[in-house]
Scaffold this motif. Structure first.
Motif, PDB file in Angstrom:
ATOM      1  N   GLN A   3      44.039 -12.032  34.443  1.00 43.21           N
ATOM      2  CA  GLN A   3      44.390 -12.447  33.089  1.00 43.21           C
ATOM      3  C   GLN A   3      45.667 -11.810  32.553  1.00 43.21           C
ATOM      4  N   CYS A   4      46.072 -10.682  33.078  1.00 46.17           N
ATOM      5  CA  CYS A   4      47.329 -10.068  32.618  1.00 46.17           C
ATOM      6  C   CYS A   4      48.536 -10.945  32.965  1.00 46.17           C
ATOM      7  N   PHE A   5      48.339 -11.874  33.895  1.00 50.40           N
ATOM      8  CA  PHE A   5      49.416 -12.783  34.304  1.00 50.40           C
ATOM      9  C   PHE A   5      49.354 -14.135  33.590  1.00 50.40           C
ATOM     10  N   TYR A   6      48.315 -14.387  32.825  1.00 53.92           N
ATOM     11  CA  TYR A   6      48.142 -15.693  32.195  1.00 53.92           C
ATOM     12  C   TYR A   6      49.101 -15.856  31.012  1.00 53.92           C
ATOM     13  N   PRO A   7      49.787 -16.980  30.956  1.00 52.33           N
ATOM     14  CA  PRO A   7      50.618 -17.255  29.775  1.00 52.33           C
ATOM     15  C   PRO A   7      49.732 -17.674  28.600  1.00 52.33           C
ATOM     16  N   ASP A   8      50.278 -17.548  27.411  1.00 55.51           N
ATOM     17  CA  ASP A   8      49.570 -18.065  26.240  1.00 55.51           C
ATOM     18  C   ASP A   8      49.615 -19.589  26.212  1.00 55.51           C
ATOM     19  N   GLU A   9      50.688 -20.136  26.779  1.00 59.77           N
ATOM     20  CA  GLU A   9      50.838 -21.594  26.890  1.00 59.77           C
ATOM     21  C   GLU A   9      51.513 -21.897  28.225  1.00 59.77           C
ATOM     22  N   TYR A  10      51.200 -23.068  28.759  1.00 61.08           N
ATOM     23  CA  TYR A  10      51.833 -23.516  29.998  1.00 61.08           C
ATOM     24  C   TYR A  10      52.268 -24.959  29.782  1.00 61.08           C
ATOM     25  N   LEU A  11      53.578 -25.198  29.831  1.00 59.46           N
ATOM     26  CA  LEU A  11      54.138 -26.512  29.522  1.00 59.46           C
ATOM     27  C   LEU A  11      55.046 -27.007  30.642  1.00 59.46           C
ATOM     28  N   ASP A  12      55.326 -28.296  30.614  1.00 66.20           N
ATOM     29  CA  ASP A  12      56.157 -28.903  31.648  1.00 66.20           C
ATOM     30  C   ASP A  12      57.620 -28.494  31.564  1.00 66.20           C
ATOM     31  N   SER A  13      58.119 -28.234  30.351  1.00 66.81           N
ATOM     32  CA  SER A  13      59.544 -27.972  30.198  1.00 66.81           C
ATOM     33  C   SER A  13      59.833 -27.218  28.900  1.00 66.81           C
ATOM     34  N   THR A  14      60.834 -26.377  28.944  1.00 63.71           N
ATOM     35  CA  THR A  14      61.338 -25.727  27.736  1.00 63.71           C
ATOM     36  C   THR A  14      61.706 -26.772  26.699  1.00 63.71           C
ATOM     37  N   TYR A  15      62.247 -27.877  27.155  1.00 68.13           N
ATOM     38  CA  TYR A  15      62.783 -28.897  26.267  1.00 68.13           C
ATOM     39  C   TYR A  15      61.688 -29.746  25.604  1.00 68.13           C
ATOM     40  N   LEU A  16      60.428 -29.473  25.937  1.00 72.09           N
ATOM     41  CA  LEU A  16      59.306 -30.157  25.295  1.00 72.09           C
ATOM     42  C   LEU A  16      58.608 -29.284  24.254  1.00 72.09           C
ATOM     43  N   ILE A  17      59.036 -28.040  24.113  1.00 74.75           N
ATOM     44  CA  ILE A  17      58.422 -27.140  23.142  1.00 74.75           C
ATOM     45  C   ILE A  17      58.820 -27.584  21.730  1.00 74.75           C
ATOM     46  N   ASP A  18      57.841 -27.645  20.850  1.00 67.67           N
ATOM     47  CA  ASP A  18      58.099 -27.997  19.454  1.00 67.67           C
ATOM     48  C   ASP A  18      58.486 -26.719  18.700  1.00 67.67           C
ATOM     49  N   PHE A  19      59.753 -26.350  18.818  1.00 64.42           N
ATOM     50  CA  PHE A  19      60.222 -25.110  18.218  1.00 64.42           C
ATOM     51  C   PHE A  19      60.170 -25.143  16.694  1.00 64.42           C
ATOM     52  N   GLU A  20      60.300 -26.310  16.100  1.00 64.06           N
ATOM     53  CA  GLU A  20      60.195 -26.409  14.643  1.00 64.06           C
ATOM     54  C   GLU A  20      58.761 -26.089  14.184  1.00 64.06           C
ATOM     55  N   GLU A  21      57.792 -26.557  14.942  1.00 68.10           N
ATOM     56  CA  GLU A  21      56.399 -26.226  14.619  1.00 68.10           C
ATOM     57  C   GLU A  21      56.153 -24.733  14.805  1.00 68.10           C
ATOM     58  N   LYS A  22      56.688 -24.169  15.850  1.00 65.41           N
ATOM     59  CA  LYS A  22      56.542 -22.719  16.071  1.00 65.41           C
ATOM     60  C   LYS A  22      57.163 -21.945  14.906  1.00 65.41           C
ATOM     61  N   TYR A  23      58.281 -22.433  14.390  1.00 62.40           N
ATOM     62  CA  TYR A  23      58.930 -21.790  13.248  1.00 62.40           C
ATOM     63  C   TYR A  23      58.012 -21.860  12.024  1.00 62.40           C
ATOM     64  N   ARG A  24      57.378 -23.004  11.803  1.00 65.17           N
ATOM     65  CA  ARG A  24      56.436 -23.153  10.688  1.00 65.17           C
ATOM     66  C   ARG A  24      55.249 -22.192  10.852  1.00 65.17           C
ATOM     67  N   GLN A  25      54.918 -21.876  12.099  1.00 64.49           N
ATOM     68  CA  GLN A  25      53.814 -20.946  12.366  1.00 64.49           C
ATOM     69  C   GLN A  25      54.226 -19.486  12.155  1.00 64.49           C
ATOM     70  N   GLY A  26      55.506 -19.248  11.902  1.00 64.32           N
ATOM     71  CA  GLY A  26      55.961 -17.894  11.598  1.00 64.32           C
ATOM     72  C   GLY A  26      56.818 -17.234  12.653  1.00 64.32           C
ATOM     73  N   TYR A  27      57.077 -17.895  13.753  1.00 67.81           N
ATOM     74  CA  TYR A  27      57.936 -17.303  14.782  1.00 67.81           C
ATOM     75  C   TYR A  27      59.390 -17.349  14.332  1.00 67.81           C
ATOM     76  N   ARG A  28      60.110 -16.251  14.586  1.00 70.59           N
ATOM     77  CA  ARG A  28      61.504 -16.159  14.149  1.00 70.59           C
ATOM     78  C   ARG A  28      62.471 -15.762  15.261  1.00 70.59           C
ATOM     79  N   GLY A  29      61.944 -15.285  16.366  1.00 66.66           N
ATOM     80  CA  GLY A  29      62.785 -14.903  17.491  1.00 66.66           C
ATOM     81  C   GLY A  29      62.272 -15.505  18.783  1.00 66.66           C
ATOM     82  N   ILE A  30      63.218 -15.837  19.670  1.00 67.60           N
ATOM     83  CA  ILE A  30      62.839 -16.369  20.986  1.00 67.60           C
ATOM     84  C   ILE A  30      63.646 -15.643  22.039  1.00 67.60           C
ATOM     85  N   ILE A  31      62.947 -15.121  23.027  1.00 72.26           N
ATOM     86  CA  ILE A  31      63.580 -14.522  24.197  1.00 72.26           C
ATOM     87  C   ILE A  31      63.415 -15.524  25.324  1.00 72.26           C
TER      88      ILE A  31
END
Length: 168
Positions: A3-31
């Motif tokens: 489980q230490c290797f499990y991601p919180d999410e697993y998606l097909d592509s970076t370009y499919l991430i809904d970054f605007e929704e993540k921003y609404r959820q309170g995220y402000r930085g992306i590495i």
């Protein structure tokens, strides 16, 4: 155990991430990792990557690239997308993840990490306490040491999928 290797999410592509929704959820930085996360291994930033980083800045995000590569490769990409970077990061060591958050003015609660490798990207983000998003590699062409790790990643992903199915 895995489980230490499990991601919180697993998606097909970076370009499919809904970054605007993540921003609404309170995220402000992306590495971000670069190779096979944003572009095929070793290639310069393309129009899609440049557009993504403009969109992220317009949304209000702070971003930082975190790469185990040497500076010339990382700088080439980051100059094109106008983003700060940390090279030779030593992932999965969480120290540079923490440095990236400090540089962005974010913390573990409002930072995302996006990468394509479990044993460097995701494990390091998890050790740093950051929400980790694993994406599928953009292109199959990779360095030999990464190809070998991909076989072990398949085992982790099988376990991850079983774990996620049980949670549903």
């Amino acid at each position: 155990m895995l489980q230490c290797f499990y991601p919180d999410e697993y998606l097909d592509s970076t370009y499919l991430i809904d970054f605007e929704e993540k921003y609404r959820q309170g995220y402000r930085g992306i590495i971000f990792d670069i190779d096979n996360t944003l572009v095929p291994h070793g290639l310069p930033a393309d129009e899609r990557a440049v557009a993504l980083f403009k969109r992220l800045r317009d949304t209000g995000y702070q971003v930082t690239m975190l790469s185990n590569n040497k500076e010339p490769r990382v700088k080439m990409f980051c100059d094109a997308v106008d983003a700060p970077y940390i090279y030779k990061a030593g992932k999965p060591n969480p120290a540079k993840y923490r440095q990236a958050m400090k540089d962005m003015g974010t913390d573990e609660k409002n930072t995302l990490f996006v990468g394509d490798q479990i044993f460097t990207d995701v494990w390091g983000a998890n050790k740093a306490g950051i929400h980790s998003i694993l994406v599928k590699p953009i292109h199959p062409k990779e360095e030999i040491q990464i190809v070998l790790k991909r076989y072990l990643e398949k085992i982790v992903l099988i376990s991850y999928r079983r774990y996620m199915n049980k949670k549903k």
